[in-house]
Write a protein that holds these residues in place. Structure first.
Motif, PDB file in Angstrom:
ATOM      1  N   THR A  49       0.838  -1.196   0.000  1.00 32.26           N
ATOM      2  CA  THR A  49       0.000   0.000   0.000  1.00 32.26           C
ATOM      3  C   THR A  49       0.874   1.247   0.000  1.00 32.26           C
ATOM      4  N   ASP A  50       0.469   2.238  -0.765  1.00 33.22           N
ATOM      5  CA  ASP A  50       1.252   3.461  -0.954  1.00 33.22           C
ATOM      6  C   ASP A  50       1.151   4.365   0.275  1.00 33.22           C
ATOM      7  N   THR A  51       1.957   4.079   1.279  1.00 37.69           N
ATOM      8  CA  THR A  51       1.951   4.835   2.534  1.00 37.69           C
ATOM      9  C   THR A  51       3.369   5.307   2.854  1.00 37.69           C
ATOM     10  N   PRO A  52       3.512   6.249   3.804  1.00 39.76           N
ATOM     11  CA  PRO A  52       4.861   6.664   4.227  1.00 39.76           C
ATOM     12  C   PRO A  52       5.677   5.481   4.743  1.00 39.76           C
ATOM     13  N   GLY A  53       5.008   4.547   5.420  1.00 35.55           N
ATOM     14  CA  GLY A  53       5.704   3.374   5.928  1.00 35.55           C
ATOM     15  C   GLY A  53       6.262   2.506   4.820  1.00 35.55           C
ATOM     16  N   PHE A  54       5.536   2.445   3.702  1.00 38.39           N
ATOM     17  CA  PHE A  54       5.993   1.645   2.570  1.00 38.39           C
ATOM     18  C   PHE A  54       7.247   2.248   1.949  1.00 38.39           C
ATOM     19  N   GLU A  55       7.323   3.576   1.947  1.00 38.39           N
ATOM     20  CA  GLU A  55       8.515   4.252   1.428  1.00 38.39           C
ATOM     21  C   GLU A  55       9.739   3.899   2.269  1.00 38.39           C
ATOM     22  N   ILE A  56       9.554   3.863   3.582  1.00 38.02           N
ATOM     23  CA  ILE A  56      10.653   3.494   4.476  1.00 38.02           C
ATOM     24  C   ILE A  56      11.030   2.029   4.265  1.00 38.02           C
ATOM     25  N   GLU A  57      10.021   1.194   4.143  1.00 38.91           N
ATOM     26  CA  GLU A  57      10.240  -0.244   3.918  1.00 38.91           C
ATOM     27  C   GLU A  57      11.090  -0.493   2.680  1.00 38.91           C
ATOM     28  N   ASN A  58      10.837   0.259   1.623  1.00 43.65           N
ATOM     29  CA  ASN A  58      11.565   0.067   0.363  1.00 43.65           C
ATOM     30  C   ASN A  58      13.070   0.293   0.503  1.00 43.65           C
ATOM     31  N   LYS A  59      13.469   1.102   1.480  1.00 44.84           N
ATOM     32  CA  LYS A  59      14.885   1.400   1.661  1.00 44.84           C
ATOM     33  C   LYS A  59      15.680   0.181   2.141  1.00 44.84           C
ATOM     34  N   THR A  60      14.998  -0.788   2.734  1.00 43.35           N
ATOM     35  CA  THR A  60      15.690  -1.967   3.256  1.00 43.35           C
ATOM     36  C   THR A  60      15.434  -3.224   2.425  1.00 43.35           C
ATOM     37  N   LYS A  61      14.672  -3.127   1.357  1.00 45.38           N
ATOM     38  CA  LYS A  61      14.309  -4.309   0.571  1.00 45.38           C
ATOM     39  C   LYS A  61      15.481  -4.840  -0.249  1.00 45.38           C
ATOM     40  N   PRO A  62      15.764  -6.131  -0.157  1.00 46.14           N
ATOM     41  CA  PRO A  62      16.729  -6.737  -1.080  1.00 46.14           C
ATOM     42  C   PRO A  62      16.171  -6.681  -2.498  1.00 46.14           C
ATOM     43  N   GLN A  63      17.009  -6.775  -3.496  1.00 47.38           N
ATOM     44  CA  GLN A  63      16.568  -6.692  -4.882  1.00 47.38           C
ATOM     45  C   GLN A  63      15.539  -7.760  -5.206  1.00 47.38           C
ATOM     46  N   GLU A  64      15.739  -8.967  -4.655  1.00 46.83           N
ATOM     47  CA  GLU A  64      14.793 -10.063  -4.916  1.00 46.83           C
ATOM     48  C   GLU A  64      13.389  -9.714  -4.412  1.00 46.83           C
ATOM     49  N   THR A  65      13.326  -9.081  -3.243  1.00 46.28           N
ATOM     50  CA  THR A  65      12.045  -8.707  -2.654  1.00 46.28           C
ATOM     51  C   THR A  65      11.366  -7.625  -3.481  1.00 46.28           C
ATOM     52  N   LYS A  66      12.151  -6.680  -3.972  1.00 48.01           N
ATOM     53  CA  LYS A  66      11.590  -5.614  -4.814  1.00 48.01           C
ATOM     54  C   LYS A  66      10.950  -6.184  -6.071  1.00 48.01           C
ATOM     55  N   LEU A  67      11.612  -7.142  -6.692  1.00 48.72           N
ATOM     56  CA  LEU A  67      11.086  -7.739  -7.919  1.00 48.72           C
ATOM     57  C   LEU A  67       9.771  -8.474  -7.662  1.00 48.72           C
ATOM     58  N   ILE A  68       9.700  -9.170  -6.541  1.00 52.60           N
ATOM     59  CA  ILE A  68       8.462  -9.882  -6.186  1.00 52.60           C
ATOM     60  C   ILE A  68       7.345  -8.883  -5.901  1.00 52.60           C
ATOM     61  N   SER A  69       7.647  -7.832  -5.134  1.00 54.40           N
ATOM     62  CA  SER A  69       6.642  -6.837  -4.763  1.00 54.40           C
ATOM     63  C   SER A  69       6.105  -6.077  -5.973  1.00 54.40           C
ATOM     64  N   GLU A  70       6.985  -5.713  -6.875  1.00 51.98           N
ATOM     65  CA  GLU A  70       6.578  -4.944  -8.051  1.00 51.98           C
ATOM     66  C   GLU A  70       5.574  -5.699  -8.907  1.00 51.98           C
ATOM     67  N   ALA A  71       5.656  -7.026  -8.883  1.00 48.13           N
ATOM     68  CA  ALA A  71       4.733  -7.837  -9.691  1.00 48.13           C
ATOM     69  C   ALA A  71       3.298  -7.745  -9.174  1.00 48.13           C
ATOM     70  N   GLY A  72       3.160  -7.395  -7.888  1.00 47.87           N
ATOM     71  CA  GLY A  72       1.825  -7.326  -7.296  1.00 47.87           C
ATOM     72  C   GLY A  72       1.172  -5.961  -7.375  1.00 47.87           C
ATOM     73  N   GLY A  73       1.924  -4.943  -7.778  1.00 43.11           N
ATOM     74  CA  GLY A  73       1.361  -3.602  -7.873  1.00 43.11           C
ATOM     75  C   GLY A  73       1.264  -2.905  -6.525  1.00 43.11           C
ATOM     76  N   LEU A  74       0.711  -1.704  -6.545  1.00 45.67           N
ATOM     77  CA  LEU A  74       0.616  -0.869  -5.354  1.00 45.67           C
ATOM     78  C   LEU A  74      -0.802  -0.323  -5.226  1.00 45.67           C
ATOM     79  N   VAL A  75      -1.383  -0.470  -4.035  1.00 38.15           N
ATOM     80  CA  VAL A  75      -2.762  -0.045  -3.786  1.00 38.15           C
ATOM     81  C   VAL A  75      -2.751   1.249  -2.962  1.00 38.15           C
ATOM     82  N   GLN A  76      -3.739   2.093  -3.179  1.00 41.12           N
ATOM     83  CA  GLN A  76      -3.845   3.347  -2.432  1.00 41.12           C
ATOM     84  C   GLN A  76      -4.444   3.091  -1.043  1.00 41.12           C
ATOM     85  N   PRO A  77      -3.985   3.813  -0.016  1.00 43.99           N
ATOM     86  CA  PRO A  77      -4.475   3.582   1.352  1.00 43.99           C
ATOM     87  C   PRO A  77      -5.969   3.829   1.508  1.00 43.99           C
ATOM     88  N   GLU A  78      -6.509   4.764   0.730  1.00 38.90           N
ATOM     89  CA  GLU A  78      -7.955   5.032   0.797  1.00 38.90           C
ATOM     90  C   GLU A  78      -8.764   3.796   0.397  1.00 38.90           C
TER      91      GLU A  78
END
Length: 259
Positions: free
Chosen positions: A215-244
């Protein structure tokens, strides 16, 4: 020629259930408490609750974020006398959160709904986590949900009514590369939700476990800073949902009356 069609009763019951409009609980004029309510999904849930006429209390630690969110929630109110308040407290401190919950019951009114949105993610391979990182995730994600729930249950049981929402994650259902510690916490919330659902059902207290995707939140932005490349690739495949969107579905599911 007369042909008789025999339809199993369980199919008829299922069809009836699907065709019958869902009945929902009403939070108008009732007290809704949201942890992690100063930003992200929690803030969006608070705004939606205010639009439904609820008295809303948001709980978080950052005073500046709480103040800003409180103003936004007040703007969403539909009544002049709605009570919107904020409390700065560490939800992973059992004594502190119990004390604040007691105060809120007295100052704002009986709590009808508790929405647990406090949480955070730190990614990485399991061997790379130090003791502090592990404890931080457990404190915020698990204990920060457990302690507020423990604080409201006695009053909910006494009143024979109440709603509890736990916010898990898609990784409450399956592990994922780079989420070893975070997923463990979210698995724990799933176990907690399933267990207290059975414990509280006789008291007319409903329990819902929300399982939002990325979900596109401030916490998700922080989370992305620690993601390994493998995790980023998996996450990107699922897309991003708005908090509303997540908040609307969370509140909708929590208010449905289960037959």
């Amino acid at each position: 020629m007369l042909v008789l069609l025999f339809v199993p009763l369980f199919i008829l019951a299922l069809v009836k259930k699907l065709l019958t409009p869902k009945r929902t609980k009403n939070i108008d004029k009732k007290h809704v408490v949201i942890t992690g309510g100063s930003s992200g999904i929690g803030r969006c849930v608070a705004i939606l609750a205010a639009r439904k006429g609820a008295n809303v209390t948001i709980i978080a630690r950052n005073l500046e974020k709480l103040s800003k969110a409180e103003k936004e929630i007040k703007e969403a109110c539909i009544y002049k006398d709605q009570i919107i308040s904020s409390v700065s407290v560490d939800v992973s401190n059992q004594q502190s959160i119990q004390k604040e919950i007691t105060k809120l019951e007295e100052s704002v009114g009986p709590i009808y709904m508790l929405v647990n949105c406090a949480g955070m993610a730190i990614c990485g391979k399991v061997e790379d986590f130090d003791e502090e990182g592990v404890k931080t995730l457990i404190n915020v994600n698990y204990l920060g949900t457990l302690y507020p729930i423990q604080s409201v249950i006695p009053k909910f049981k006494e009143r024979q009514d109440g709603i509890i929402v736990l916010t898990g994650s898609q990784v409450s259902l399956m592990g994922m590369f780079g989420y070893s510690i975070y997923a463990s916490c979210k698995f724990a919330l799933r176990g907690l939700a399933e267990s207290i659902y059975m414990e509280l059902k006789p008291y007319n207290i409903s329990v819902t476990l929300a399982l939002p995707p990325d979900t596109d939140t401030p916490g998700f932005e922080i989370e992305n800073k620690t993601k390994p490349q493998e995790t980023k690739l998996i996450s990107e495949a699922g897309g991003l949902v708005q908090p509303e969107t997540v908040a609307e579905k969370l509140l909708q599911d929590a208010l449905v009356i289960i037959f």
